[in-house]
Design a protein around this motif. Structure first.
Motif, mmCIF file in Angstrom:
data_model
loop_
_atom_site.group_PDB
_atom_site.id
_atom_site.type_symbol
_atom_site.label_atom_id
_atom_site.label_comp_id
_atom_site.label_asym_id
_atom_site.label_seq_id
_atom_site.Cartn_x
_atom_site.Cartn_y
_atom_site.Cartn_z
ATOM 1 N N ALA A 16 -27.000 19.505 11.085
ATOM 2 C CA ALA A 16 -26.829 19.652 12.534
ATOM 3 C C ALA A 16 -25.528 19.004 12.993
ATOM 4 O O ALA A 16 -24.804 19.563 13.834
ATOM 5 N N ALA A 17 -25.207 17.838 12.434
ATOM 6 C CA ALA A 17 -23.958 17.156 12.795
ATOM 7 C C ALA A 17 -22.762 18.021 12.436
ATOM 8 O O ALA A 17 -21.821 18.166 13.235
ATOM 9 N N VAL A 18 -22.785 18.618 11.256
ATOM 10 C CA VAL A 18 -21.664 19.475 10.844
ATOM 11 C C VAL A 18 -21.531 20.666 11.792
ATOM 12 O O VAL A 18 -20.413 21.069 12.119
ATOM 13 N N GLY A 19 -22.646 21.216 12.257
ATOM 14 C CA GLY A 19 -22.573 22.306 13.236
ATOM 15 C C GLY A 19 -21.795 21.893 14.483
ATOM 16 O O GLY A 19 -20.938 22.641 14.971
ATOM 17 N N HIS A 20 -22.063 20.682 14.981
ATOM 18 C CA HIS A 20 -21.314 20.164 16.137
ATOM 19 C C HIS A 20 -19.837 19.978 15.793
ATOM 20 O O HIS A 20 -18.959 20.278 16.600
ATOM 21 N N LEU A 21 -19.577 19.463 14.592
ATOM 22 C CA LEU A 21 -18.195 19.181 14.207
ATOM 23 C C LEU A 21 -17.387 20.454 13.983
ATOM 24 O O LEU A 21 -16.187 20.488 14.290
ATOM 25 N N VAL A 22 -18.011 21.498 13.481
ATOM 26 C CA VAL A 22 -17.324 22.786 13.329
ATOM 27 C C VAL A 22 -16.826 23.261 14.692
ATOM 28 O O VAL A 22 -15.675 23.698 14.825
ATOM 29 N N ARG A 23 -17.676 23.139 15.689
ATOM 30 C CA ARG A 23 -17.259 23.539 17.048
ATOM 31 C C ARG A 23 -16.157 22.613 17.581
ATOM 32 O O ARG A 23 -15.212 23.061 18.230
ATOM 33 N N ALA A 24 -16.276 21.317 17.292
ATOM 34 C CA ALA A 24 -15.269 20.355 17.767
ATOM 35 C C ALA A 24 -13.917 20.612 17.119
ATOM 36 O O ALA A 24 -12.874 20.557 17.782
ATOM 37 N N VAL A 25 -13.909 20.886 15.821
ATOM 38 C CA VAL A 25 -12.658 21.169 15.110
ATOM 39 C C VAL A 25 -12.009 22.427 15.681
ATOM 40 O O VAL A 25 -10.795 22.463 15.920
ATOM 41 N N THR A 26 -12.796 23.444 15.921
ATOM 42 C CA THR A 26 -12.280 24.685 16.496
ATOM 43 C C THR A 26 -11.681 24.426 17.870
ATOM 44 O O THR A 26 -10.622 24.971 18.212
ATOM 45 N N ALA A 27 -12.335 23.568 18.649
ATOM 46 C CA ALA A 27 -11.872 23.281 20.008
ATOM 47 C C ALA A 27 -10.558 22.508 20.044
ATOM 48 O O ALA A 27 -9.862 22.518 21.066
ATOM 49 N N VAL A 28 -10.205 21.843 18.947
ATOM 50 C CA VAL A 28 -8.939 21.105 18.906
ATOM 51 C C VAL A 28 -7.763 22.064 19.075
ATOM 52 O O VAL A 28 -6.719 21.705 19.611
ATOM 53 N N ALA A 29 -7.941 23.287 18.626
ATOM 54 C CA ALA A 29 -6.919 24.335 18.768
ATOM 55 C C ALA A 29 -5.600 23.935 18.115
ATOM 56 O O ALA A 29 -4.528 24.094 18.683
ATOM 57 N N VAL A 87 -21.220 10.691 17.849
ATOM 58 C CA VAL A 87 -22.100 9.731 17.186
ATOM 59 C C VAL A 87 -23.361 10.471 16.784
ATOM 60 O O VAL A 87 -23.993 11.144 17.614
ATOM 61 N N PHE A 88 -23.718 10.382 15.514
ATOM 62 C CA PHE A 88 -24.890 11.073 15.001
ATOM 63 C C PHE A 88 -25.826 10.068 14.336
ATOM 64 O O PHE A 88 -25.381 9.199 13.595
ATOM 65 N N ALA A 89 -27.120 10.245 14.584
ATOM 66 C CA ALA A 89 -28.148 9.435 13.933
ATOM 67 C C ALA A 89 -28.586 10.127 12.651
ATOM 68 O O ALA A 89 -28.877 11.320 12.650
ATOM 69 N N GLY A 102 -23.849 4.179 2.704
ATOM 70 C CA GLY A 102 -25.081 4.940 2.575
ATOM 71 C C GLY A 102 -25.478 5.719 3.804
ATOM 72 O O GLY A 102 -26.540 6.341 3.828
ATOM 73 N N ALA A 103 -24.642 5.737 4.839
ATOM 74 C CA ALA A 103 -24.995 6.429 6.084
ATOM 75 C C ALA A 103 -24.920 7.948 5.964
ATOM 76 O O ALA A 103 -25.489 8.658 6.782
ATOM 77 N N GLY A 104 -24.180 8.455 4.974
ATOM 78 C CA GLY A 104 -24.069 9.899 4.803
ATOM 79 C C GLY A 104 -22.675 10.449 5.014
ATOM 80 O O GLY A 104 -22.486 11.661 5.151
ATOM 81 N N LYS A 105 -21.672 9.580 5.032
ATOM 82 C CA LYS A 105 -20.285 9.994 5.308
ATOM 83 C C LYS A 105 -19.769 11.017 4.299
ATOM 84 O O LYS A 105 -19.215 12.046 4.675
ATOM 85 N N SER A 106 -19.954 10.726 3.021
ATOM 86 C CA SER A 106 -19.447 11.626 1.978
ATOM 87 C C SER A 106 -20.164 12.965 2.018
ATOM 88 O O SER A 106 -19.529 14.021 1.901
ATOM 89 N N SER A 107 -21.485 12.936 2.197
ATOM 90 C CA SER A 107 -22.245 14.188 2.273
ATOM 91 C C SER A 107 -21.798 15.010 3.473
ATOM 92 O O SER A 107 -21.620 16.226 3.375
ATOM 93 N N LEU A 108 -21.600 14.346 4.606
ATOM 94 C CA LEU A 108 -21.135 15.056 5.794
ATOM 95 C C LEU A 108 -19.751 15.653 5.550
ATOM 96 O O LEU A 108 -19.499 16.819 5.868
ATOM 97 N N ALA A 109 -18.845 14.884 4.952
ATOM 98 C CA ALA A 109 -17.490 15.379 4.698
ATOM 99 C C ALA A 109 -17.505 16.570 3.747
ATOM 100 O O ALA A 109 -16.810 17.568 3.979
ATOM 101 N N HIS A 110 -18.308 16.493 2.678
ATOM 102 C CA HIS A 110 -18.383 17.612 1.726
ATOM 103 C C HIS A 110 -18.905 18.878 2.412
ATOM 104 O O HIS A 110 -18.393 19.971 2.186
ATOM 105 N N THR A 111 -19.922 18.713 3.253
ATOM 106 C CA THR A 111 -20.485 19.868 3.953
ATOM 107 C C THR A 111 -19.492 20.426 4.961
ATOM 108 O O THR A 111 -19.353 21.652 5.105
#
Length: 194
Positions: free
Chosen positions: A16-29, A190-192, A42-51
């Motif tokens: 779900a976080a990546v879905g938000h970030l895809v839209r945010a990256v696109t909006a940077v234009a 910020v994502f939980a 252990g928060a999930g940074k690497s997994s989020l970055a890979h996705t």
């Protein structure tokens, strides 16, 4: 299509976080936006970055750098962030080629060099990357919040006994970063993560 993450609350949260970030990256234009991903071990940074790399919304290639490859040892959180700022983020912002050296954890010394192309988008993920000195260099800035017990379990499963004796030592550096830099306040997202 249903995600494989539907049975895994951590994967579901990161998806779900990546879905938000895809839209945010696109909006940077911009063709070469910079995404900074921070959070405790252990928060999930690497997994989020890979996705995010796999779902990158812009044409062409995206570069991804993990601070785990840069920190100069178990006491090097602040130094690693400084190196990333000076060798990667500042040159990228100025349109210059950046060059950083991988830290070889086995021998405790710098290893081969890697280039960062300023024309390409960039993801930098790692504990400490969101500071007052780096925030202005990131277009999309992420903080991942996750409970200590969950983070510790994931980190020790990932890194095993090599990390176990250093958990508290590293956690003290993370605490200093949180107190001094307030990374969640610098984040655009910020994502939980459970």
């Amino acid at each position: 299509a249903p995600s494989r993450s539907s049975a895994d609350p951590v994967a579901t949260a990161l998806d779900a976080a990546v879905g938000h970030l895809v839209r945010a990256v696109t909006a940077v234009a911009a063709s070469n936006p910079v995404v900074l991903v921070d959070g405790r071990s252990g928060a999930g940074k690497s997994s989020l970055a890979h996705t995010l790399v796999a779902r990158w919304p812009l044409p062409g290639r995206v570069q991804s750098v993990a601070l785990d490859s840069i920190y100069p040892g178990w006491d090097g959180l602040d130094e690693g962030v400084g190196l990333a700022r000076e060798q990667i983020l500042v040159p990228h912002a100025r349109g210059l080629m950046g060059v950083w050296q991988r830290w070889d954890w086995d021998v405790g010394a710098p290893a081969e060099a890697h280039a960062v192309d300023p024309a390409l988008p960039l993801i930098v993920e790692g504990v400490g990357i969101l500071t007052p000195a780096t925030a202005g260099l990131g277009d999309v800035r992420v903080w991942l919040e996750s409970p200590t017990a969950s983070r510790r379990q994931r980190a020790l499963v990932r890194d095993g006994d090599g990390y176990r004796p250093h958990w508290e030592r590293w956690a003290r550096q993370e605490e200093r970063h949180l107190q001094r830099d307030e990374p969640a306040r610098l984040a655009t997202h910020v994502f939980a993560v459970p």
